[in-house]
Every structure is written in C-alpha cells, then in structure tokens.
Design a protein around this motif. Structure first.
Motif, short mmCIF file in Angstrom:
data_model
loop_
_atom_site.label_atom_id
_atom_site.label_comp_id
_atom_site.label_asym_id
_atom_site.label_seq_id
_atom_site.Cartn_x
_atom_site.Cartn_y
_atom_site.Cartn_z
N PHE A 242 74.93 -101.08 5.27
CA PHE A 242 73.97 -100.09 4.76
C PHE A 242 73.35 -100.58 3.45
CE2 PHE A 242 76.14 -96.96 7.54
CZ PHE A 242 75.02 -96.36 8.09
N ALA A 243 74.21 -101.10 2.55
CA ALA A 243 73.70 -101.62 1.28
C ALA A 243 72.83 -102.85 1.52
CB ALA A 243 74.86 -101.97 0.36
N ALA A 244 73.24 -103.70 2.46
CA ALA A 244 72.46 -104.89 2.77
C ALA A 244 71.10 -104.52 3.37
CB ALA A 244 73.24 -105.79 3.74
N LEU A 245 71.10 -103.48 4.20
CA LEU A 245 69.85 -103.00 4.78
C LEU A 245 68.91 -102.51 3.69
CD1 LEU A 245 67.99 -102.08 7.09
CD2 LEU A 245 69.38 -99.99 7.28
N THR A 254 61.88 -108.20 6.51
CA THR A 254 61.97 -107.46 7.77
C THR A 254 62.94 -108.11 8.75
OG1 THR A 254 60.04 -108.65 8.62
CG2 THR A 254 59.64 -106.53 7.54
N SER A 255 63.08 -109.42 8.68
CA SER A 255 63.97 -110.13 9.62
C SER A 255 65.42 -109.73 9.41
CB SER A 255 63.80 -111.64 9.46
OG SER A 255 64.70 -112.33 10.31
N ASP A 256 65.90 -109.84 8.16
CA ASP A 256 67.28 -109.46 7.87
C ASP A 256 67.49 -107.96 8.06
OD1 ASP A 256 67.83 -112.06 7.33
OD2 ASP A 256 68.09 -111.81 5.16
N ALA A 261 69.86 -103.16 10.68
CA ALA A 261 69.55 -101.87 11.30
C ALA A 261 69.96 -101.86 12.77
CB ALA A 261 68.06 -101.57 11.17
N HIS A 262 69.75 -102.97 13.45
CA HIS A 262 70.09 -103.06 14.88
C HIS A 262 71.60 -102.92 15.08
CE1 HIS A 262 70.54 -104.83 18.92
NE2 HIS A 262 69.31 -104.36 19.12
N GLY A 290 57.93 -106.73 12.71
CA GLY A 290 57.74 -107.44 11.45
C GLY A 290 56.94 -106.64 10.44
N SER A 291 56.96 -105.31 10.60
CA SER A 291 56.16 -104.43 9.75
C SER A 291 57.06 -103.64 8.80
CB SER A 291 55.35 -103.46 10.61
OG SER A 291 54.72 -102.48 9.83
N MET A 292 56.48 -103.28 7.66
CA MET A 292 57.17 -102.40 6.72
C MET A 292 56.53 -101.01 6.69
SD MET A 292 59.85 -103.55 5.16
CE MET A 292 59.92 -102.43 3.77
#
Length: 313
Positions: A242-245, A254-256, A261-262, A290-292
């Motif tokens: 969660f913190a890493a997300l 977006t990649s990481d 999230a997945h 790949g969108s924010m």
C-alpha cells in the motif's frame, strides 16, 4: 409571542422588526454575555420600542430562548455533514463530537449554557437533535454494533454526557485542542460501553458483512477458519505494498504502481473485500493504459474503503 425555534425561523422570514430584535440580542450576548442582556439594551441597539419587544417576547428569558434556537441550527448541519453511513457508529460520534466541540469553542460560555438549557427544554419526541441521534443509533443497531432498545432514551444519555463534558472542557482555559479531542473520544467510548455496545464474535462478522465484506465466501476458501481469516485481514491492510503503491503514484510511476495495485486487487478478491476490490480494479485498468488520469481519485476511493474495515479490526 415567539417561544421556540420554528417561531424564530418564521420571524426571520416574515417579521423585519423581530429580526432586528434578534440581531441586537445576539450581538449583545456575543459582546457582553447573557448576564448583560436587557430589554432596554436590545431596544436601544435595535431601534425598537420596549413594547415592540414585549409584543414578541414575554421576557428576557423568552428572547434568549429564541436566540438559542437560532444558534442550534448550525449544530444540526454539523451532525448531517459529519455522519457517514459507511462508517462505524463510534467513528461517526467522534467526528460529530469534534466538529461540535470546535463550534462550541467559538461561543461564549453563557451562549453554550443557553444552548444546553434550550435543548433540555424541548420534549424528547420533538427535539430534532435527539431524533437525529436516535436515528444514528437505530442504524447502528441494524448493523449489530449496539443492542436494540429505546433509541431516544439512549440519545438523551449520549447528548447530555457530551454537552456536560464539552462545557467543562471549554471552561478549562489551559485545555489544548488535541487533549480535548482525546477526552471526547474516551468519553464516547465509555458512554457507548454503558449503552451495552456489543463486541461478541458473531456481531463482528455481521458488522463486516454490513460493510460490504463477503465474509462467507472468504471463509469458504479458508475452510471456515475465522482466526486465520481475521489474521489475513490484518496482514492485508498492513501490507507494505500500500505504501509502495502510494509512493509510485506520487512519482507518476505507472508501471510499478500497476504491479502493486494488481497484486493488492487479487488479495482483496480472495479476502472478500469487495468494496476495496472495486476501486482497486478501476485503478488497475487506469494504470494498465500507462495513464495517471483519474488514478489518484481511484486511489483515494481505495483508501476510503480500507478505512471502513480497518476501523473494525
């Protein structure tokens, strides 16, 4: 004559002289305190005659009650604005208590006292504050958080306790806000315990179900092992992903963020956390492109859904 809150409300709509009288009384109470409120002062400040005031109010106390009724309206709005059906009863009560305490801090002591007297003078079954609180209690009983009972009576006890403690806190010149919040939180928990808040095992699972958790499906996967399931729930919400997300989103990575999230989405599904799974799915699909755009809103929805469940663990 005007005696209650509805009369005062009608006065503001229809009676320009009455409005001047009330405005003057409010200003005097705010600047000099209730003890210095007199009909003579109100007449002078409002430009109205004594007879015009006495035509509308029997005496100073009746005028003060009308002022208190007007002061009361913002408190009802605070209750409505701070009550969220998806949150637990204790979360709602703590949030409402803090908001009302902040409002009380803006009032002088006599106005607070008048507010208490005004509320106490209303019949319980006509008191909008108690009726609102009784509705919250009934909702809490429906989800298994508290026992069923006379919700209006419970509301009377809770409201009386809050105002007594809040008035005492306001009177303490050395009281810091955070300390006051902690005291209100403790007071709420003690009062709710006195109203026989139930914390038995069956109610815990029923409350989870009421918050959108598919308890039965998750337990089926775990062969009915409730201890293991509860342990997995705690571990899930403590997961460092969660913190890493959050960090990846903050860096527009977006990649990481997609990977984190997945993974969390899969775990949420296995644990029956449908309310968490849905916004995570939305976030995953955004990041997959790949969108924010919309990613932070979806992440906030994830966090809000998590808070609902973690408050119960």
């Amino acid at each position: 004559m005007y005696e209650n809150g509805e009369d005062s409300k009608q006065m503001l709509i229809e009676d320009s002289i009455g409005r001047k009288i009330l405005d003057a009384a409010i200003e005097i109470i705010n600047e000099e305190g209730y003890e210095n409120l007199t009909i003579r002062k109100v007449a002078k400040m409002s430009g109205c005659s004594n007879s015009a005031i006495y035509m509308r109010f029997e005496d100073k106390d009746a005028l003060a009650r009308a002022v208190a009724a007007l002061y009361a309206k913002p408190f009802l709005r605070l209750m409505d604005d701070n009550y969220k059906e998806e949150d637990s009863f204790i979360q709602n009560m703590n949030r409402i208590a803090k908001a009302e305490y902040d409002r009380i801090q803006e009032m002088d002591s006599e106005s607070v006292h008048l507010q208490m007297v005004y509320r106490g003078s209303l019949p319980q079954n006509e008191n909008p504050f108690l009726l609102r609180l009784a509705g919250y209690l009934e909702n809490a009983a429906a989800t298994g958080e508290i026992r069923t009972g006379d919700y209006l009576e419970m509301a009377y006890v809770l409201a009386g306790s809050f105002w007594g403690v809040a008035y005492m806190l306001k009177s303490d010149q050395n009281m810091e806000q955070e300390m006051a919040y902690r005291i209100l939180d403790t007071q709420n928990r003690m009062m709710l315990h006195g109203l026989e808040i139930e914390h038995n095992e069956n109610n815990f699972w029923n409350i989870l179900r009421s918050k959108g958790v598919d308890v039965d499906k998750a337990l089926e996967r775990m062969k009915g092992n409730k201890d293991a399931y509860k342990s997995f729930l705690v571990e899930f919400f403590d997961d460092p992903d969660f913190a890493a997300l959050r960090e990846s989103l903050g860096e527009n990575n977006t990649s990481d963020a997609f990977e984190y999230a997945h993974g969390l989405k899969g775990m949420a599904a296995n644990l029956g956390l449908d309310a968490v799974y849905q916004p995570l799915s939305k976030l995953v699909e955004i990041l997959r492109q790949g969108s924010m755009e919309g990613a932070m809103d979806a992440y906030k929805q994830v966090c809000d859904a998590c808070k609902v469940v973690t408050a119960l663990l």
